[in-house]
Motif scaffolding. Structure first.
Motif, PDB file in Angstrom:
ATOM      1  N   VAL A 101      31.884  33.828  49.513  1.00  0.00           N
ATOM      2  CA  VAL A 101      32.442  33.030  48.759  1.00  0.00           C
ATOM      3  C   VAL A 101      34.118  33.272  48.812  1.00  0.00           C
ATOM      4  CG1 VAL A 101      32.979  32.074  46.533  1.00  0.00           C
ATOM      5  CG2 VAL A 101      30.680  32.866  46.890  1.00  0.00           C
ATOM      6  N   PRO A 102      34.603  34.557  48.744  1.00  0.00           N
ATOM      7  CA  PRO A 102      36.199  34.503  48.826  1.00  0.00           C
ATOM      8  C   PRO A 102      36.712  34.129  50.250  1.00  0.00           C
ATOM      9  CG  PRO A 102      35.210  36.796  47.845  1.00  0.00           C
ATOM     10  CD  PRO A 102      34.006  35.770  48.385  1.00  0.00           C
ATOM     11  N   TRP A 103      36.033  34.455  51.319  1.00  0.00           N
ATOM     12  CA  TRP A 103      36.317  33.725  52.605  1.00  0.00           C
ATOM     13  C   TRP A 103      36.514  32.354  52.752  1.00  0.00           C
ATOM     14  CZ3 TRP A 103      33.804  30.945  56.235  1.00  0.00           C
ATOM     15  CH2 TRP A 103      34.644  30.840  57.492  1.00  0.00           C
ATOM     16  N   CYS A 104      35.492  31.712  51.950  1.00  0.00           N
ATOM     17  CA  CYS A 104      35.306  30.281  51.989  1.00  0.00           C
ATOM     18  C   CYS A 104      36.346  29.566  51.095  1.00  0.00           C
ATOM     19  CB  CYS A 104      33.878  29.888  51.354  1.00  0.00           C
ATOM     20  SG  CYS A 104      33.620  28.301  51.365  1.00  0.00           S
ATOM     21  N   ILE A 105      36.703  30.012  49.975  1.00  0.00           N
ATOM     22  CA  ILE A 105      37.715  29.566  49.083  1.00  0.00           C
ATOM     23  C   ILE A 105      39.028  29.594  49.733  1.00  0.00           C
ATOM     24  CG2 ILE A 105      39.000  29.843  46.975  1.00  0.00           C
ATOM     25  CD1 ILE A 105      36.270  30.682  45.674  1.00  0.00           C
ATOM     26  N   GLU A 106      39.422  30.598  50.588  1.00  0.00           N
ATOM     27  CA  GLU A 106      40.411  31.086  50.949  1.00  0.00           C
ATOM     28  C   GLU A 106      40.754  30.140  52.417  1.00  0.00           C
ATOM     29  OE1 GLU A 106      44.137  32.894  52.331  1.00  0.00           O
ATOM     30  OE2 GLU A 106      42.871  33.527  50.615  1.00  0.00           O
TER      31      GLU A 106
ATOM     32  N   ASN B  72      36.243  34.247  38.874  1.00  0.00           N
ATOM     33  CA  ASN B  72      35.492  35.252  38.054  1.00  0.00           C
ATOM     34  C   ASN B  72      35.339  36.491  39.073  1.00  0.00           C
ATOM     35  OD1 ASN B  72      32.667  36.966  37.331  1.00  0.00           O
ATOM     36  ND2 ASN B  72      33.325  35.615  35.426  1.00  0.00           N
ATOM     37  N   ARG B  73      35.363  37.583  38.480  1.00  0.00           N
ATOM     38  CA  ARG B  73      35.287  38.854  39.295  1.00  0.00           C
ATOM     39  C   ARG B  73      34.103  38.960  40.194  1.00  0.00           C
ATOM     40  NH1 ARG B  73      35.110  43.999  35.300  1.00  0.00           N
ATOM     41  NH2 ARG B  73      32.989  43.340  34.431  1.00  0.00           N
ATOM     42  N   SER B  74      32.977  38.225  39.635  1.00  0.00           N
ATOM     43  CA  SER B  74      31.688  38.333  40.134  1.00  0.00           C
ATOM     44  C   SER B  74      31.457  37.903  41.547  1.00  0.00           C
ATOM     45  CB  SER B  74      30.714  37.987  39.120  1.00  0.00           C
ATOM     46  OG  SER B  74      30.873  36.647  39.307  1.00  0.00           O
ATOM     47  N   LEU B  75      32.591  36.985  42.065  1.00  0.00           N
ATOM     48  CA  LEU B  75      32.642  36.354  43.223  1.00  0.00           C
ATOM     49  C   LEU B  75      33.038  37.539  44.271  1.00  0.00           C
ATOM     50  CD1 LEU B  75      34.270  32.970  42.361  1.00  0.00           C
ATOM     51  CD2 LEU B  75      31.878  33.463  42.618  1.00  0.00           C
ATOM     52  N   PHE B  76      33.704  38.380  43.800  1.00  0.00           N
ATOM     53  CA  PHE B  76      33.857  39.739  44.751  1.00  0.00           C
ATOM     54  C   PHE B  76      33.117  40.832  44.716  1.00  0.00           C
ATOM     55  CE2 PHE B  76      37.219  37.016  43.305  1.00  0.00           C
ATOM     56  CZ  PHE B  76      38.152  36.592  44.613  1.00  0.00           C
TER      57      PHE B  76
ATOM     58  N   SER C 217      35.469  49.191  44.751  1.00  0.00           N
ATOM     59  CA  SER C 217      36.838  50.072  45.236  1.00  0.00           C
ATOM     60  C   SER C 217      36.378  51.475  44.519  1.00  0.00           C
ATOM     61  CB  SER C 217      38.107  49.660  44.520  1.00  0.00           C
ATOM     62  OG  SER C 217      38.927  50.531  44.884  1.00  0.00           O
ATOM     63  N   ASP C 218      36.653  52.432  45.256  1.00  0.00           N
ATOM     64  CA  ASP C 218      36.511  53.762  44.747  1.00  0.00           C
ATOM     65  C   ASP C 218      37.347  53.870  43.526  1.00  0.00           C
ATOM     66  OD1 ASP C 218      34.708  54.218  46.835  1.00  0.00           O
ATOM     67  OD2 ASP C 218      36.162  55.183  47.938  1.00  0.00           O
ATOM     68  N   GLU C 219      38.564  53.229  43.203  1.00  0.00           N
ATOM     69  CA  GLU C 219      39.362  53.281  42.220  1.00  0.00           C
ATOM     70  C   GLU C 219      38.960  52.764  41.000  1.00  0.00           C
ATOM     71  OE1 GLU C 219      43.275  52.870  43.732  1.00  0.00           O
ATOM     72  OE2 GLU C 219      43.110  54.157  45.262  1.00  0.00           O
ATOM     73  N   GLY C 220      37.948  51.813  40.793  1.00  0.00           N
ATOM     74  CA  GLY C 220      37.659  51.356  39.808  1.00  0.00           C
ATOM     75  C   GLY C 220      37.138  49.769  40.025  1.00  0.00           C
ATOM     76  N   SER C 221      37.139  49.131  38.919  1.00  0.00           N
ATOM     77  CA  SER C 221      36.649  47.524  39.161  1.00  0.00           C
ATOM     78  C   SER C 221      37.665  46.869  38.716  1.00  0.00           C
ATOM     79  CB  SER C 221      35.125  47.435  38.342  1.00  0.00           C
ATOM     80  OG  SER C 221      35.636  47.724  36.966  1.00  0.00           O
ATOM     81  N   PRO C 222      37.549  45.375  39.258  1.00  0.00           N
ATOM     82  CA  PRO C 222      38.521  44.417  38.747  1.00  0.00           C
ATOM     83  C   PRO C 222      38.490  43.984  37.274  1.00  0.00           C
ATOM     84  CG  PRO C 222      37.134  43.347  40.359  1.00  0.00           C
ATOM     85  CD  PRO C 222      36.766  44.927  40.292  1.00  0.00           C
ATOM     86  N   HIS C 223      39.476  43.363  36.618  1.00  0.00           N
ATOM     87  CA  HIS C 223      39.482  42.809  35.257  1.00  0.00           C
ATOM     88  C   HIS C 223      38.563  41.480  35.545  1.00  0.00           C
ATOM     89  CE1 HIS C 223      40.263  41.923  31.186  1.00  0.00           C
ATOM     90  NE2 HIS C 223      41.130  40.795  31.464  1.00  0.00           N
ATOM     91  N   GLU C 224      38.114  41.058  34.257  1.00  0.00           N
ATOM     92  CA  GLU C 224      37.289  39.827  34.500  1.00  0.00           C
ATOM     93  C   GLU C 224      37.725  38.728  35.276  1.00  0.00           C
ATOM     94  OE1 GLU C 224      36.884  38.604  30.372  1.00  0.00           O
ATOM     95  OE2 GLU C 224      35.609  40.487  29.782  1.00  0.00           O
ATOM     96  N   GLN C 225      39.155  38.412  35.125  1.00  0.00           N
ATOM     97  CA  GLN C 225      39.635  37.124  35.839  1.00  0.00           C
ATOM     98  C   GLN C 225      40.581  37.443  37.129  1.00  0.00           C
ATOM     99  OE1 GLN C 225      41.614  35.480  32.341  1.00  0.00           O
ATOM    100  NE2 GLN C 225      39.850  34.116  32.052  1.00  0.00           N
ATOM    101  N   VAL C 226      40.051  36.683  38.066  1.00  0.00           N
ATOM    102  CA  VAL C 226      40.999  36.856  39.433  1.00  0.00           C
ATOM    103  C   VAL C 226      41.723  35.783  39.709  1.00  0.00           C
ATOM    104  CG1 VAL C 226      41.002  37.236  41.778  1.00  0.00           C
ATOM    105  CG2 VAL C 226      39.282  38.467  40.413  1.00  0.00           C
ATOM    106  N   LEU C 227      43.106  35.874  40.058  1.00  0.00           N
ATOM    107  CA  LEU C 227      44.100  34.742  40.128  1.00  0.00           C
ATOM    108  C   LEU C 227      44.309  34.402  41.598  1.00  0.00           C
ATOM    109  CD1 LEU C 227      47.022  35.393  37.665  1.00  0.00           C
ATOM    110  CD2 LEU C 227      45.048  33.895  37.462  1.00  0.00           C
ATOM    111  N   GLY C 228      43.881  33.343  42.205  1.00  0.00           N
ATOM    112  CA  GLY C 228      43.830  32.924  43.406  1.00  0.00           C
ATOM    113  C   GLY C 228      45.353  32.067  43.837  1.00  0.00           C
TER     114      GLY C 228
END
Length: 497
Positions: free
Chosen positions: A45-50, A118-122, A126-137
């Protein structure tokens, strides 16, 4: 008129079909429909949206969409987009000029597109944690904008997290459609619950929340305290058991027998904690066995702490008149039988293996332990909580009883001395009843409080075997002194008679 009406219906239906069909109009779909289209038709999904956002048709939906924003840039080079969620995106004039090729002055228009995803699309972790609920494109025209001297500024508001956060963007891997979260070119500024991200490029942006783990220096110190304390606890619990077996006169008291059972469970707990820490990299079957035994020893410790509270309750209520048929046998069946039944059920459910205690970019600490979250919450957190509530109530009842006894026997000269003895007794009983384990429930608060609680929790519970030795020593010394006094009293009465 009939033909005109049919023609109008045909034209309107054609427009509606064209709007909804991605294959029409040169395979270009409306920008606000890109996320939905990619979720329904693409696995990545991320590659398609980009890809689609750079060639989509710029148009606003008929009904307001809180997850889509479109602005046209003409004479004003700086762009600011405010979302209904409170997030703000500010794009500098340098980014606008780079994307337009400095043609805005000649009537060239540029479109700024912002999509809240939504972060579930990604899927990448990451070894450093997980993204917050919302992602801005964020997209600006159809050009790739990067290496900005004046960064794009995004404000993520009300990011309520239990850890540290950092700004990241979705970085596509070279010669691949896959991607991962990266901090390259992004700077993070935190203001209470708001995060300000300054990045030198455009892409998908998010705040990556990392677990609130202590500093690596603190982690190393805590490991040293745990290993040293557990090693000393093993030694001193062995000394307690040897002292008990050596002095045959101590075997008669029920209270001391319960203390010895608790001491034995502590010996097994610290012994197998050290073993599971050292051999956490062992084969799967060996690590699973160590986790099984460690869990059993921990549950046995909790159970015998609860039995200590139950026995103390009987002493307070029945006033040293405990007459229960096969009392020791029943206590032993509960103290060792309940943990055994519990770990057998968890073992059949496959709940044991290699468990990662804490993890960051450079360090991982592992332990052979319970890997199933539900099993940990129910058999460790839940069981410990019930034991602590019961024992805390028993300790409170004992404090009330002690106050009532002291009120009947008021001796001003010995008041200070008695007060110190009472406090020493309460501290010793708190250790026996396992109340320091309650510090585990306050290690998830603010970082300053949680770190102090972690240190205190580690010290008190790693050295619990040493504290049990001191408590056992005080009891045996007191019994010996009382026995000597009674012996002297009987001998003096024989002499005078």
């Amino acid at each position: 008129m009939g033909r005109c009406g049919l023609l109008a219906v045909f034209i309107l239906s054609s427009v509606a079909l064209t709007e909804g069909d991605p294959s029409s109009n040169g395979s270009r779909i409306f920008c606000y429909k890109v996320p939905q289209h990619c979720q329904e038709n693409e696995s990545n999904v991320p590659w398609c949206i980009e890809k689609q956002m750079r060639t989509c048709r710029f148009s606003l939906p008929r009904t307001k969409n809180p997850d889509f924003y479109l602005q046209t840039v003409n004479s004003s080079y700086e762009v600011t987009v405010d979302t209904v969620y409170g997030h703000v995106i500010h794009i500098p004039s340098e980014a606008v000029l780079k994307s337009s090729g400095e043609q805005l002055g000649n009537g060239h228009e540029l479109h700024v597109t912002v999509s809240v995803l939504n972060r579930s699309l990604f899927e990448a972790q990451s070894d450093e944690g997980s993204p917050h609920e919302q992602v801005l494109g964020v997209w600006l025209g159809n050009q790739d904008v990067h290496d900005l001297s004046h960064p794009v500024r995004m404000v993520f508001v009300n990011v309520h997290q239990k850890g540290r956060g950092k700004c990241v963007f979705w970085k596509l891997l070279t010669n691949s459609e896959q991607g991962s979260w990266s901090t390259d070119g992004c700077n993070t500024i935190q203001n209470n619950t708001d995060f300000i991200c300054e990045c030198s490029h455009l892409s998908f942006f998010a705040v990556l929340i990392s677990p609130d783990v202590p500093d690596p220096v603190d982690v190393q110190r805590l490991e040293y305290i745990s290993y040293i304390g557990s090693s000393l606890s093993v030694v001193f619990t062995v000394v307690v058991i040897v002292m008990y077996l050596w002095h045959k006169k101590l075997k008669a008291g029920q209270t001391l027998i319960i203390h010895i059972q608790l001491t034995g469970s502590l010996l097994l707990l610290h012994l197998f904690f050290l073993a599971s820490s050292v051999w956490s990299s062992a084969e799967w079957a060996s690590c699973r066995t160590l986790g099984f035994i460690l869990h059993w020893a921990l549950l046995a410790t909790f159970t015998w702490m609860a039995i200590e509270g139950f026995h103390l309750y009987l002493l307070l209520v029945r006033v040293f008149n405990i007459c229960i048929s096969r009392y020791r046998l029943k206590l032993s069946l509960v103290g060792w039988g309940v943990p055994t039944a519990t770990v057998m059920i968890c073992g059949m459910a496959g709940a044991y293996g290699k468990y990662t205690l804490m993890e960051n970019a450079s360090r991982t600490t592992s332990l052979c332990w319970v890997t199933t979250k539900a099993a940990r919450y129910i058999t460790v957190n839940g069981y410990l909580g019930l034991v602590l509530l019961f024992n805390a109530a028993i300790l409170g009842l004992m404090v009330v009883k002690m106050q009532q006894l002291r009120a009947r026997k008021i001796q001003a000269g010995n008041r200070v001395r008695r007060m110190w003895k009472d406090w020493a007794s309460l501290l010793g009983l708190s250790c026996v009843l396992g109340l320091p384990w309650g510090l585990a429930f306050i290690t998830h608060g603010p970082q300053s409080i949680s770190l102090s609680a972690i240190y205190l929790f580690t010290v008190l519970n790693a050295f619990q075997g040493v504290l049990m030795f001191l408590w056992f020593l005080s009891i045996t010394c007191k019994s010996f002194h009382e026995e000597q006094r009674s012996t002297k009293g009987s001998s003096m009465s024989n002499v005078t008679s």
